[in-house]
Write a protein that holds these residues in place. Structure first.
Motif, PDB file in Angstrom:
ATOM      1  N   ALA A  70      -2.777   2.535  -6.323  1.00  0.00           N
ATOM      2  CA  ALA A  70      -3.317   2.426  -4.957  1.00  0.00           C
ATOM      3  C   ALA A  70      -2.363   3.014  -3.927  1.00  0.00           C
ATOM      4  O   ALA A  70      -2.447   2.693  -2.745  1.00  0.00           O
ATOM      5  CB  ALA A  70      -3.661   0.980  -4.615  1.00  0.00           C
ATOM      6  N   ALA A  71      -1.449   3.885  -4.366  1.00  0.00           N
ATOM      7  CA  ALA A  71      -0.461   4.523  -3.483  1.00  0.00           C
ATOM      8  C   ALA A  71       0.377   3.503  -2.725  1.00  0.00           C
ATOM      9  O   ALA A  71       0.897   3.780  -1.645  1.00  0.00           O
ATOM     10  CB  ALA A  71      -1.147   5.482  -2.501  1.00  0.00           C
ATOM     11  N   GLY A  72       0.504   2.309  -3.304  1.00  0.00           N
ATOM     12  CA  GLY A  72       1.402   1.308  -2.734  1.00  0.00           C
ATOM     13  C   GLY A  72       0.926   0.679  -1.439  1.00  0.00           C
ATOM     14  O   GLY A  72       1.725   0.060  -0.725  1.00  0.00           O
ATOM     15  N   VAL A  88      -4.578  -3.050   6.703  1.00  0.00           N
ATOM     16  CA  VAL A  88      -3.614  -2.201   6.001  1.00  0.00           C
ATOM     17  C   VAL A  88      -2.480  -3.103   5.537  1.00  0.00           C
ATOM     18  O   VAL A  88      -1.813  -3.721   6.367  1.00  0.00           O
ATOM     19  CB  VAL A  88      -3.059  -1.096   6.925  1.00  0.00           C
ATOM     20  CG1 VAL A  88      -1.991  -0.282   6.205  1.00  0.00           C
ATOM     21  CG2 VAL A  88      -4.177  -0.201   7.441  1.00  0.00           C
ATOM     22  N   ALA A  89      -2.271  -3.214   4.230  1.00  0.00           N
ATOM     23  CA  ALA A  89      -1.255  -4.121   3.694  1.00  0.00           C
ATOM     24  C   ALA A  89      -0.375  -3.390   2.690  1.00  0.00           C
ATOM     25  O   ALA A  89      -0.844  -2.979   1.628  1.00  0.00           O
ATOM     26  CB  ALA A  89      -1.922  -5.330   3.027  1.00  0.00           C
ATOM     27  N   ASN A  90       0.898  -3.234   3.022  1.00  0.00           N
ATOM     28  CA  ASN A  90       1.837  -2.621   2.088  1.00  0.00           C
ATOM     29  C   ASN A  90       1.967  -3.486   0.842  1.00  0.00           C
ATOM     30  O   ASN A  90       2.076  -4.710   0.935  1.00  0.00           O
ATOM     31  CB  ASN A  90       3.224  -2.475   2.716  1.00  0.00           C
ATOM     32  CG  ASN A  90       3.222  -1.600   3.944  1.00  0.00           C
ATOM     33  OD1 ASN A  90       3.511  -2.059   5.041  1.00  0.00           O
ATOM     34  ND2 ASN A  90       2.919  -0.328   3.769  1.00  0.00           N
ATOM     35  N   ASP A  91       1.964  -2.855  -0.324  1.00  0.00           N
ATOM     36  CA  ASP A  91       2.103  -3.572  -1.589  1.00  0.00           C
ATOM     37  C   ASP A  91       3.549  -3.461  -2.057  1.00  0.00           C
ATOM     38  O   ASP A  91       3.961  -2.453  -2.637  1.00  0.00           O
ATOM     39  CB  ASP A  91       1.155  -2.985  -2.635  1.00  0.00           C
ATOM     40  CG  ASP A  91       1.128  -3.800  -3.915  1.00  0.00           C
ATOM     41  OD1 ASP A  91       1.989  -4.702  -4.081  1.00  0.00           O
ATOM     42  OD2 ASP A  91       0.251  -3.543  -4.764  1.00  0.00           O
ATOM     43  N   ALA A  92       4.321  -4.500  -1.803  1.00  0.00           N
ATOM     44  CA  ALA A  92       5.749  -4.482  -2.137  1.00  0.00           C
ATOM     45  C   ALA A  92       6.003  -4.577  -3.625  1.00  0.00           C
ATOM     46  O   ALA A  92       7.154  -4.429  -4.066  1.00  0.00           O
ATOM     47  CB  ALA A  92       6.481  -5.602  -1.405  1.00  0.00           C
ATOM     48  N   THR A  93       4.962  -4.805  -4.449  1.00  0.00           N
ATOM     49  CA  THR A  93       5.154  -4.782  -5.903  1.00  0.00           C
ATOM     50  C   THR A  93       5.194  -3.355  -6.435  1.00  0.00           C
ATOM     51  O   THR A  93       5.481  -3.146  -7.610  1.00  0.00           O
ATOM     52  CB  THR A  93       4.044  -5.561  -6.638  1.00  0.00           C
ATOM     53  OG1 THR A  93       2.813  -4.841  -6.555  1.00  0.00           O
ATOM     54  CG2 THR A  93       3.866  -6.952  -6.051  1.00  0.00           C
ATOM     55  N   VAL A  94       4.888  -2.373  -5.583  1.00  0.00           N
ATOM     56  CA  VAL A  94       4.908  -0.962  -5.967  1.00  0.00           C
ATOM     57  C   VAL A  94       6.022  -0.270  -5.193  1.00  0.00           C
ATOM     58  O   VAL A  94       5.896  -0.006  -4.000  1.00  0.00           O
ATOM     59  CB  VAL A  94       3.553  -0.280  -5.673  1.00  0.00           C
ATOM     60  CG1 VAL A  94       3.599   1.194  -6.067  1.00  0.00           C
ATOM     61  CG2 VAL A  94       2.414  -0.990  -6.390  1.00  0.00           C
ATOM     62  N   LYS A  95       7.149  -0.040  -5.847  1.00  0.00           N
ATOM     63  CA  LYS A  95       8.284   0.644  -5.231  1.00  0.00           C
ATOM     64  C   LYS A  95       8.668   0.020  -3.894  1.00  0.00           C
ATOM     65  O   LYS A  95       8.951   0.719  -2.911  1.00  0.00           O
ATOM     66  CB  LYS A  95       7.967   2.126  -5.033  1.00  0.00           C
ATOM     67  CG  LYS A  95       8.110   2.984  -6.281  1.00  0.00           C
ATOM     68  CD  LYS A  95       9.575   3.195  -6.633  1.00  0.00           C
ATOM     69  CE  LYS A  95       9.722   4.138  -7.823  1.00  0.00           C
ATOM     70  NZ  LYS A  95      11.133   4.335  -8.202  1.00  0.00           N
ATOM     71  N   ALA A  96       8.648  -1.328  -3.842  1.00  0.00           N
ATOM     72  CA  ALA A  96       9.026  -2.069  -2.640  1.00  0.00           C
ATOM     73  C   ALA A  96       8.193  -1.662  -1.426  1.00  0.00           C
ATOM     74  O   ALA A  96       8.634  -1.763  -0.281  1.00  0.00           O
ATOM     75  CB  ALA A  96      10.519  -1.900  -2.339  1.00  0.00           C
ATOM     76  N   GLY A  97       6.956  -1.223  -1.679  1.00  0.00           N
ATOM     77  CA  GLY A  97       6.078  -0.847  -0.579  1.00  0.00           C
ATOM     78  C   GLY A  97       6.444   0.465   0.079  1.00  0.00           C
ATOM     79  O   GLY A  97       5.959   0.765   1.186  1.00  0.00           O
ATOM     80  N   ALA A  98       7.259   1.282  -0.590  1.00  0.00           N
ATOM     81  CA  ALA A  98       7.673   2.559  -0.002  1.00  0.00           C
ATOM     82  C   ALA A  98       6.477   3.493   0.145  1.00  0.00           C
ATOM     83  O   ALA A  98       5.495   3.398  -0.594  1.00  0.00           O
ATOM     84  CB  ALA A  98       8.755   3.212  -0.870  1.00  0.00           C
TER      85      ALA A  98
END
Length: 522
Positions: A70-72, A88-98
């Motif tokens: 999901a592109a983080g 819009v929610a950053n997913d910190a489980t994917v590369k710390a949400g980078a």
């Protein structure tokens, strides 16, 4: 077995895998930090049991060795206190949400939805910033990260679109401008940080030694700097504060609309679409599964029947519908039969007139794409198909009512453009798993490139490679991974999704032209 019945479970399996984000271990790590995951935050923010329309779930799934589900970032449209909102929610489980390059595309797309529909947008920020190895696709360019802040500013200064930011983890460097350019900022004690540079960068740049909380924690920004406006003890409390804030914003709920069930069950759709995408089927039977009572008041039904135009309703919401009819269409008055799914001069003229009427009447447009392109050949050219096609495209492109697109099967050539392709900024564009988007089908491409030599032994490998490449690129999952469609939807959820999108788009009575229209410009 139909393609729809085969491809839908394949998509659902991929969807379930992508929704796991960085995986169970990363989720446990997030929980150990006292934080909810991005999807848990979205679920806690939205109305319970309400529909969530996720935008861009498949973005980048087939890149970066699968390391960017999901592109983080989790993005989409849902309801808070009954009103549609963008999240819009950053997913910190994917590369710390980078931020990956596709992260930017997803954020921009959802900002454009908020601007076009004039609905609130909520940012749940938890990101380590730019994914540095891919900075060339994130930082520079007209549609790089700076475009996010441009859209922030346009929404604040001109469009008056509410922007609410909750910093629920790190928010570093240029990314800090996203909440700073929002209307209000919420922060969470102990877990959130906002700053142009973290403690290590500050140490290297200035020689100062400072901890993260003192530098840019929730206490610092709500007590000393006054950058943030509200503080919560934990994620759950922050989400409740966000719900209360958005629930207090002025909003006039739409009047209840009478709705009737479709004439047929959604499960029938699996057997209505053929096993081979080249075969014909009854699109009116498909409409019976989607429209209220299956009812369609058809516009000029005896003229150009290869393109169906008519008025209908979905969950009580009126739509002006345009759908391609597949199969062989009997010619009128002794004329030659027509091939369904192809646009002829007569059908282009009919569609243009119908669209212009819908625009005048302020009825949203719904395009059901199963189009192979415009007709070619001597007769078509002599009938003025270029001019008629141009009228069709112009009417669609300049219509100021909402435009929603559902790709059922083919979306090929200039027919895809005329049927509100992505380049014409439809409000929403979704596809069934059976959607196929491209200039032309693989076999047509082979003939265009190799002609009569396609059957020659010497080019057999090249021809097969070309067919395989086209088959891969025509897949709906390929389109979704690149943001060519907002989402892939299953037959069972299609009607509910269309109803939500019509409600979301129908709240703004102004022009739905381009990503946004500044006041006084139309």
């Amino acid at each position: 077995m139909s393609r729809l019945r085969t491809l839908t479970p394949e998509f659902q399996e991929l969807k379930a895998r992508l929704e796991q984000g960085g995986g169970p271990e990363k989720v446990r790590r997030q929980h150990a930090q006292g934080k909810l995951t991005a999807r848990e935050r979205v679920a806690g923010l939205l109305d319970r049991d309400s529909l969530w329309f996720e935008v861009g779930l498949l973005m980048a799934y087939d890149r970066y060795d699968g390391q960017a589900p999901a592109a983080g970032v989790v993005t989409g449209v849902g309801r808070i206190a009954g009103r549609p909102v963008v999240v819009v929610a950053n997913d910190a489980t994917v590369k710390a949400g980078a931020w990956w390059p596709e992260t930017i595309k997803k954020i921009l797309r959802t900002q454009e939805i908020a601007m076009r529909e004039r609905i609130p947008i909520v940012y749940l920020v938890d990101s380590a910033g730019v994914n540095l190895p891919y900075q060339e696709g994130v930082f520079p360019g007209q549609y790089g990260a700076a475009r996010i802040f441009y859209y922030n500013s346009i929404m604040r200064r001109y469009l008056r679109v509410p922007q609410i930011a909750a910093v629920m983890g790190p928010c570093i460097a240029g990314g800090a401008y996203l909440p700073a350019l929002s209307d209000v900022i919420f922060m969470v004690e102990g877990t959130s940080f906002m700053g142009l540079g973290g403690p290590n960068l500050v140490k290297g740049a200035t020689g100062q030694t400072v901890d993260a909380e003192s530098l840019g924690g929730a206490g610092t920004h709500t007590v000393r700097s006054a950058v943030a406006h509200y503080r919560a003890k934990n994620d759950a409390e922050c989400l409740e504060q966000l719900r209360a804030y958005i629930g207090g914003l002025p909003w006039t709920p739409p009047a209840p609309v009478p709705a009737r069930k479709p004439a047929r069950e959604a499960s029938d759709l699996y057997d209505l679409l053929p096993s081979d995408h080249r075969m014909s089927y009854d699109v009116r039977a498909v409409l019976a599964c989607l429209l209220d009572a299956g009812a369609l008041t058809e516009f000029q039904p005896d003229i150009a029947p290869e393109l169906i135009c008519g008025h209908a309703a979905i969950a009580g919401r009126p739509v002006a519908l345009i759908a391609n009819s597949r199969g062989v269409i009997k010619g009128r008055h002794g004329a030659a039969p027509k091939i369904g799914g192809i646009i002829y001069t007569e059908s282009a003229e009919k569609a243009a007139y119908f669209i212009e009427n819908a625009d005048r009447e302020r009825v949203p447009l719904l395009f059901l794409q199963d189009v192979s392109g415009f007709m070619v050949g001597t007769e078509a050219e002599h009938s003025g198909i270029i001019r008629a096609g141009a009228r069709f495209v112009e009417a669609m492109a300049t219509a100021t009512v909402p435009k929603i697109v559902l790709t059922l099967n083919h979306a090929s050539g200039a027919g895809y453009y005329a049927m509100a392709g992505q380049g014409f900024d439809p409000d929403f564009i979704v596809s069934w798993p059976t959607g196929r988007m491209g200039v032309m089908e693989g076999e047509s491409a082979v003939q265009a490139v190799y002609g009569e030599e396609a059957a020659a032994a010497g080019v057999a490998d090249a021809v097969e490679a070309m067919r395989a490449d086209y088959e891969h690129q025509l897949d709906a999952r390929f389109a979704a991974a690149r943001g060519f469609v907002d989402a892939i939807v299953t037959p069972e959820e299609t009607r509910d999704v269309l109803a939500l999108l019509l409600e979301t788009a129908g709240g703004w009575v102004g022009p739905h032209t381009g990503p946004f229209v500044l006041p006084g410009c139309v």
